[in-house]
Design a protein around this motif. Structure first.
Motif, mmCIF file in Angstrom:
data_model
loop_
_atom_site.group_PDB
_atom_site.id
_atom_site.type_symbol
_atom_site.label_atom_id
_atom_site.label_comp_id
_atom_site.label_asym_id
_atom_site.label_seq_id
_atom_site.Cartn_x
_atom_site.Cartn_y
_atom_site.Cartn_z
ATOM 1 N N VAL A 1 0.877 -1.171 0.000
ATOM 2 C CA VAL A 1 0.000 0.000 0.000
ATOM 3 C C VAL A 1 0.914 1.220 0.000
ATOM 4 O O VAL A 1 1.702 1.420 0.919
ATOM 5 N N GLU A 2 0.818 2.013 -1.048
ATOM 6 C CA GLU A 2 1.739 3.160 -1.173
ATOM 7 C C GLU A 2 1.589 4.131 0.001
ATOM 8 O O GLU A 2 2.568 4.611 0.537
ATOM 9 N N PHE A 3 0.325 4.410 0.396
ATOM 10 C CA PHE A 3 0.121 5.470 1.379
ATOM 11 C C PHE A 3 -0.183 4.942 2.774
ATOM 12 O O PHE A 3 -0.890 5.585 3.547
ATOM 13 N N ASP A 4 0.322 3.763 3.078
ATOM 14 C CA ASP A 4 0.203 3.249 4.442
ATOM 15 C C ASP A 4 1.501 2.519 4.782
ATOM 16 O O ASP A 4 1.682 1.345 4.463
ATOM 17 N N ALA A 5 2.368 3.246 5.443
ATOM 18 C CA ALA A 5 3.696 2.698 5.741
ATOM 19 C C ALA A 5 3.602 1.501 6.679
ATOM 20 O O ALA A 5 4.529 0.686 6.752
ATOM 21 N N ALA A 6 2.482 1.376 7.400
ATOM 22 C CA ALA A 6 2.353 0.275 8.364
ATOM 23 C C ALA A 6 1.826 -1.006 7.713
ATOM 24 O O ALA A 6 1.832 -2.074 8.325
ATOM 25 N N ALA A 7 1.359 -0.908 6.471
ATOM 26 C CA ALA A 7 0.794 -2.097 5.807
ATOM 27 C C ALA A 7 1.915 -3.092 5.508
ATOM 28 O O ALA A 7 3.060 -2.703 5.299
ATOM 29 N N PRO A 8 1.583 -4.396 5.500
ATOM 30 C CA PRO A 8 2.619 -5.391 5.230
ATOM 31 C C PRO A 8 3.248 -5.184 3.850
ATOM 32 O O PRO A 8 2.551 -4.827 2.900
ATOM 33 N N ALA A 9 4.538 -5.395 3.773
ATOM 34 C CA ALA A 9 5.252 -5.261 2.493
ATOM 35 C C ALA A 9 6.474 -6.175 2.538
ATOM 36 O O ALA A 9 7.038 -6.399 3.608
ATOM 37 N N PRO A 10 6.874 -6.711 1.405
ATOM 38 C CA PRO A 10 8.048 -7.595 1.392
ATOM 39 C C PRO A 10 9.341 -6.818 1.666
ATOM 40 O O PRO A 10 9.371 -5.596 1.525
ATOM 41 N N ARG A 11 10.395 -7.550 2.054
ATOM 42 C CA ARG A 11 11.672 -6.892 2.355
ATOM 43 C C ARG A 11 12.722 -7.153 1.284
ATOM 44 O O ARG A 11 13.607 -6.351 1.045
ATOM 45 N N ARG A 12 12.611 -8.324 0.676
ATOM 46 C CA ARG A 12 13.700 -8.747 -0.201
ATOM 47 C C ARG A 12 13.389 -8.428 -1.671
ATOM 48 O O ARG A 12 14.206 -7.875 -2.388
ATOM 49 N N TYR A 13 12.203 -8.791 -2.082
ATOM 50 C CA TYR A 13 11.799 -8.611 -3.480
ATOM 51 C C TYR A 13 10.688 -7.563 -3.567
ATOM 52 O O TYR A 13 9.948 -7.361 -2.606
ATOM 53 N N PRO A 14 10.546 -6.951 -4.738
ATOM 54 C CA PRO A 14 9.520 -5.903 -4.849
ATOM 55 C C PRO A 14 8.093 -6.454 -4.868
ATOM 56 O O PRO A 14 7.846 -7.553 -5.367
ATOM 57 N N ALA A 15 7.178 -5.662 -4.309
ATOM 58 C CA ALA A 15 5.742 -5.927 -4.479
ATOM 59 C C ALA A 15 5.347 -5.107 -5.697
ATOM 60 O O ALA A 15 5.518 -3.889 -5.714
ATOM 61 N N ARG A 16 4.823 -5.756 -6.697
ATOM 62 C CA ARG A 16 4.578 -5.016 -7.944
ATOM 63 C C ARG A 16 3.196 -4.366 -8.002
ATOM 64 O O ARG A 16 2.982 -3.441 -8.774
ATOM 65 N N GLN A 17 2.251 -4.884 -7.205
ATOM 66 C CA GLN A 17 0.872 -4.389 -7.309
ATOM 67 C C GLN A 17 0.526 -3.599 -6.058
ATOM 68 O O GLN A 17 0.727 -4.092 -4.940
ATOM 69 N N THR A 18 -0.032 -2.401 -6.218
ATOM 70 C CA THR A 18 -0.460 -1.640 -5.039
ATOM 71 C C THR A 18 -1.981 -1.704 -4.880
ATOM 72 O O THR A 18 -2.714 -1.889 -5.858
ATOM 73 N N LEU A 19 -2.396 -1.499 -3.631
ATOM 74 C CA LEU A 19 -3.836 -1.407 -3.353
ATOM 75 C C LEU A 19 -4.447 -0.236 -4.118
ATOM 76 O O LEU A 19 -5.551 -0.347 -4.678
ATOM 77 N N GLU A 20 -3.700 0.867 -4.172
ATOM 78 C CA GLU A 20 -4.232 2.055 -4.850
ATOM 79 C C GLU A 20 -4.532 1.761 -6.317
ATOM 80 O O GLU A 20 -5.509 2.248 -6.887
ATOM 81 N N ALA A 21 -3.667 0.954 -6.947
ATOM 82 C CA ALA A 21 -3.896 0.605 -8.364
ATOM 83 C C ALA A 21 -5.147 -0.257 -8.494
ATOM 84 O O ALA A 21 -5.989 -0.028 -9.375
ATOM 85 N N SER A 22 -5.277 -1.258 -7.626
ATOM 86 C CA SER A 22 -6.445 -2.142 -7.707
ATOM 87 C C SER A 22 -7.734 -1.332 -7.530
ATOM 88 O O SER A 22 -8.718 -1.539 -8.253
ATOM 89 N N GLN A 23 -7.719 -0.408 -6.582
ATOM 90 C CA GLN A 23 -8.921 0.410 -6.342
ATOM 91 C C GLN A 23 -9.241 1.292 -7.548
ATOM 92 O O GLN A 23 -10.414 1.484 -7.898
ATOM 93 N N ALA A 24 -8.185 1.796 -8.190
ATOM 94 C CA ALA A 24 -8.412 2.659 -9.364
ATOM 95 C C ALA A 24 -9.040 1.854 -10.501
ATOM 96 O O ALA A 24 -9.959 2.321 -11.183
ATOM 97 N N VAL A 25 -8.566 0.628 -10.689
ATOM 98 C CA VAL A 25 -9.127 -0.222 -11.756
ATOM 99 C C VAL A 25 -10.601 -0.507 -11.451
ATOM 100 O O VAL A 25 -11.473 -0.405 -12.326
ATOM 101 N N ALA A 26 -10.898 -0.830 -10.203
ATOM 102 C CA ALA A 26 -12.287 -1.117 -9.828
ATOM 103 C C ALA A 26 -13.176 0.105 -10.104
ATOM 104 O O ALA A 26 -14.306 -0.021 -10.591
ATOM 105 N N ARG A 27 -12.639 1.301 -9.823
ATOM 106 C CA ARG A 27 -13.409 2.537 -10.076
ATOM 107 C C ARG A 27 -13.649 2.723 -11.571
ATOM 108 O O ARG A 27 -14.771 2.991 -12.001
ATOM 109 N N LEU A 28 -12.569 2.561 -12.352
ATOM 110 C CA LEU A 28 -12.702 2.753 -13.803
ATOM 111 C C LEU A 28 -13.736 1.799 -14.394
ATOM 112 O O LEU A 28 -14.448 2.141 -15.332
ATOM 113 N N HIS A 29 -13.810 0.593 -13.833
ATOM 114 C CA HIS A 29 -14.719 -0.417 -14.392
ATOM 115 C C HIS A 29 -16.132 -0.298 -13.816
ATOM 116 O O HIS A 29 -17.014 -1.057 -14.197
#
Ligand code: SUG
Length: 445
Positions: A199-227
């Motif tokens: 989650v880009e705008f929630d520093a406390a949300a779980p996130a990986p340490r070693r490898y990148p997380a490619r998908q953000t919650l903000e992106a998923s929400q934007a797609v749901a809105r567009l659709h």
């Protein structure tokens, strides 16, 4: 409304190669700079499409993209003739040349997120091409993905193809690889489930340490809105960051859904119990009951799931209510996974058949059966309204095999990317492909 799920497989392009471009994708990293065989890769993909079409599953394809991407190379300062650009790029930054040459659009699960007409706000099928902005070699795919989708789904009475989300880390979007529909049947309103890695705008949300997380919650929400998805039928689940750190770079490496079935590994989600509970409740609202096939770590470890791509399988509904599981042959070569699959088919549950394919060329870059396809559930009217030239038939299969045999090399090594002849070969192949598929304006060649 009844609908059928079409699988649009990516036709592997003539420059399929192993460049180790995807940090966090174990197979891509392990096979860096080994020789690839584009001809075999394309034929393996076509064999899967043909076999599934012959079994009566609705099968189509998405075309490869033009390579190398001279626009990218020129935009970062390489200049002169095309041959000069290739020579300079190979000399100074071979890895960037490999990015410009990647055939990664073959993994069409990442081409877009799709919401069928039964789910969307305006009764049309919506597509949002994924910006894939986590990786240079994939970040420019969306322009041609949008172009291809607009050519195939041109009828605006039935289809809407959006632009990709802004290409910035807050909106990292990897498309359908992190999305699934859960429903009673494909034509019914579904619960759309989005899985995100951070989650880009929630520093406390779980996130990986070693490898990148490619998908953000903000992106998923934007797609749901567009659709225009209904909030009551949309569920967002956090991926377990620990599995991202073990090589699960997309959720479709650890779980797959079809109709009311969710086949997943117990470690897939950050909050398994809470997530399933939410899914069950929301699915009740669309008259569907979740059938969860949970695989625990004692049966199949995360490492075995990543090595075999057990969950990167396609779950396909058959006539009569049962499902076939389309798996890569690596699943049969892994003892724990093969044993598990035997028990799955014997269990009397929804999966009663295994269909395995040799997709080794794609697998070596971290792309299994499910990566190679984009699902689009279409009513009969919608299926008739899309462009027909991409629907897989016996005749198209044979034409494409002959086309591959004519245009593709059977060995590509890193230094071959500097060869100006390769760029000309790719152009000639795609020019002819546009004619075969009856999509004359497909490429801006
Ligand atoms: O994005 N591999 C792709 C594999 C995509 C798999 N898709 C899904 N899981 N849906 C990726 O990591 C490797 C390219 C290279 O290293 O040459 C690559 O892009």
């Amino acid at each position: 409304m009844t609908a059928r799920e079409f699988n649009f497989d990516g036709l592997v392009g003539p420059s399929h190669n192993y460049a180790g471009l995807s940090f966090g994708n174990v197979a891509s990293f392990s096979n860096v700079k080994s020789a690839s065989n584009p001809k075999q890769a394309a034929l393996q993909g076509l064999a899967k499409m043909r076999a599934l079409a012959a079994r009566g599953f609705a099968q189509a394809l998405l075309p490869p993209q033009d390579r190398p991407n001279f626009r990218l190379l020129r935009s970062i300062g390489y200049s002169g003739s095309d041959a000069d650009v290739l020579a300079q790029a190979y000399r100074e930054s071979p890895v960037i040349l490999a990015c410009a040459y990647s055939a990664s659009p073959m993994w069409t699960a990442n081409a877009a997120t799709v919401s069928p007409s039964a789910d969307s706000g305006d009764g049309r099928t919506h597509f949002t091409p994924a910006n894939l902005n986590n990786k240079l070699h994939r970040a420019f795919e969306h322009a041609q993905s949008a172009r291809s989708l607009r050519a195939i789904f041109a009828d605006e009475r039935h289809f809407a193809v959006h632009d990709a989300l802004p290409g910035t880390p807050a909106f990292g979007d990897e498309g359908a690889a992190n999305h699934t529909r859960l429903c009673a049947e494909h034509g019914a309103a579904a619960v759309e489930m989005f899985v995100y890695g951070r989650v880009e705008f929630d520093a406390a949300a779980p996130a990986p340490r070693r490898y990148p997380a490619r998908q953000t919650l903000e992106a998923s929400q934007a797609v749901a809105r567009l659709h225009g998805l209904s909030a009551e039928r949309t569920v967002y689940l956090a991926q377990n960051p620990d599995v991202i750190d073990q090589g699960v770079f997309h959720n479709d490496v650890i779980g797959v859904g079809n109709a009311n079935v969710l086949f997943y590994h117990e470690q897939a989600y950050a909050d398994e119990a809470g997530g399933l509970d939410r899914l069950r409740r929301v699915m009740a609202g669309v008259g569907a009951e979740l059938d969860a096939i949970r695989v625990d770590s004692k049966m199949v470890s995360v490492a075995d799931a990543v090595a075999s791509y057990l969950f990167n399988s396609q779950l396909l509904s058959k006539n009569g209510g049962k499902m076939a599981l389309v798996i890569p042959q690596e699943c049969q070569e892994n003892q724990a996974v093969a044993r598990y699959l035997e028990s799955l088919v014997a269990s009397g549950g929804p999966v009663d058949e295994l269909l395995h394919f040799d997709l080794r060329q794609s697998m070596r870059n971290g792309g299994g059966p499910a990566c190679l396809r984009l699902r689009v559930a279409l009513t009969d009217v919608e299926a008739a309204a899309m462009h027909q030239g991409v629907v897989m038939t016996e005749a198209l299969y044979h034409t494409l095999v002959a086309w591959v045999e004519t245009h593709y090399r059977d060995r590509l090594e890193p230094q071959d990317l500097a060869d100006p002849a390769l760029a000309l070969e790719v152009h000639a192949a795609l020019d002819e492909l546009a004619t075969i598929l009856n999509l004359p304006g497909l490429y801006d060649l």
